[in-house]
Design a protein around this motif. Sequence first.
Motif, short mmCIF file in Angstrom:
data_model
loop_
_atom_site.label_atom_id
_atom_site.label_comp_id
_atom_site.label_asym_id
_atom_site.label_seq_id
_atom_site.Cartn_x
_atom_site.Cartn_y
_atom_site.Cartn_z
N LEU A 81 0.83 -1.21 0.00
CA LEU A 81 0.00 0.00 0.00
C LEU A 81 0.86 1.25 0.00
CD1 LEU A 81 -2.91 -0.81 2.51
CD2 LEU A 81 -3.02 -0.71 0.01
N ALA A 133 0.97 4.72 -2.58
CA ALA A 133 0.33 5.87 -1.94
C ALA A 133 1.00 7.15 -2.43
CB ALA A 133 0.43 5.75 -0.42
N GLN A 157 -3.49 8.74 -5.73
CA GLN A 157 -4.14 7.52 -5.30
C GLN A 157 -5.45 7.80 -4.58
OE1 GLN A 157 -4.95 4.35 -5.77
NE2 GLN A 157 -2.78 3.75 -5.54
N PHE A 173 -7.94 5.33 -2.12
CA PHE A 173 -8.16 4.04 -1.48
C PHE A 173 -9.65 3.87 -1.21
CE2 PHE A 173 -3.79 5.15 -0.11
CZ PHE A 173 -3.12 4.07 -0.65
N PRO A 195 -7.03 -0.12 -3.68
CA PRO A 195 -6.49 1.09 -4.31
C PRO A 195 -7.05 1.26 -5.73
CG PRO A 195 -4.74 -0.30 -3.38
CD PRO A 195 -5.98 -1.11 -3.42
#
Length: 380
Positions: free
Chosen positions: A119, A123, A127, A129, A154
Motif C-alpha cells: 500500500l 500511496a 491515489q 483508497f 487502491p
Amino acid sequence: MPSVTHDDAPPLADLMPWSVAPPRLGRGWPTGPDAASLKARWDAFVKAEGPDREALLEPTRSRTLHSAVGQLPGRTAGTEKLIRASGPCPEPVRVLHAPFDEQWLIPDHRLIDAARPELWRVADEHQVFVLETPESGLLATSLLPLLRPGRVRPLYRRPGAGEPNLAPGLLRHLASRLGHSPAPVDVLAWILAAARPDLTVPLTADPELWSSGVESGHRLLWLMRRDGARPKLPGGRRPYVRAPLPARPLTLDYDRDEETLHLDEGRISPVPPEAWAFEVGGVRILEQWFTARVTEPEPGTLAAIRPATWPQAWTSELLELITVLALLAELPSFQPESTSPITATELHEAGVLPVPGPARRPASVLDGHEEGPEGQLALL
C-alpha cells in the motif's frame, strides 16, 4: 443506498480485483490526533534505555526491540534495531484512523506489526483508497487507511496513477457500450454511488444514467477525500463557535431543538441533526471523533503524552467535519434503474471476467531504493 437484488450485477471484488488487508499497528502510541505529541513520544522512547525502552514499545510477537525490518517504501526512518534507535522522529504522516477521522502516524516500519508495504508503494497524491466498511458500504480516502477489518482497494496499482486496479478489459467494454471512454476515476465514482450493501455493483450502458451516477459519485469523492476546495455550507448554515471551548472538554452533548453541539460549556452551532446522527457501522462519527481526543490513556505509557489543552487545530477540524457530514447527509440516494444493465454474465461473455490471477496480486513496483534491515539493500 439501493436495496439488494439478485440481477447478476458484478461484485466489487471482480471490478477492482486487487485488495489488501488494512495495516495492523499492534500498538496505539505511534498514532494520534496531533503530530507534535508523536514527536514527543518518540523522543521519550529513544531517551529510555533497557527495560524501560522495552516497556514503552509495548512489544508484540511481530515487533520487539530486536526486530530487523526494512524501511517503509518512500520513507526515510532508520533501519537499525530499535534497541539502538536514536535521532529525531520520522516526520509523521496523515492517515485515516477511523471513518472521517484524520490523524497522524509515525511512518516507521519497526513500530508497525503489519504495515502492508504494497500500500505504501502506491500511496501518492493521485491515489484513492476504497474501503469496505461492514454494514455501511464504501468509503474513499486519499490517505493511507488504518480502518479494520474491511479490505482496502487502491484505484491504481502503480504510483503516478499508473495501471488502474480495474478488471482488465473493463474500461474498453464500458467504452463500447457507453459510446465514450470513461476515466478510471469515473468508474470509481460510479462504484461509490451505485454499490450495494452486499458489495455488488450494478453497471449500465445508458449514457444518461451513467453520467448521473458518475456525477453523484464525484460529489461523494470530493466530500470524503477533502483534498480539493474546502467544503462549505451556505451562509447562515455554517457552524461557528458560539461559546469558547474549554481547555480540556470532557463531555459532548447535542441539543436538537437549538441545533447546538455542547463540549462542556463550549458551544458550536448550527449543527444539523443529520450531521449529529451520521453513523458508520452503527457508530456516531462525531462522538467517535471526540472520544478519540479526550479519552484518558493509561498513565506512564507513551500514549499519555498528548496536548495539555485542546488545540485550536482540533476546533477547525471539528467544524469541517460537521460541514462534511451535513453535506453528505444532504446527498440524494442514487438509484440505478435496470436500464440497459451490464451484467456479470455479459462481462464473462466479453472476456472481461473471470479476472486473471495476476490482477489480484500487487504489481511489481520499485521506483526507488528501499533500505532493508540494518542498512542493507532491500531485495524485492
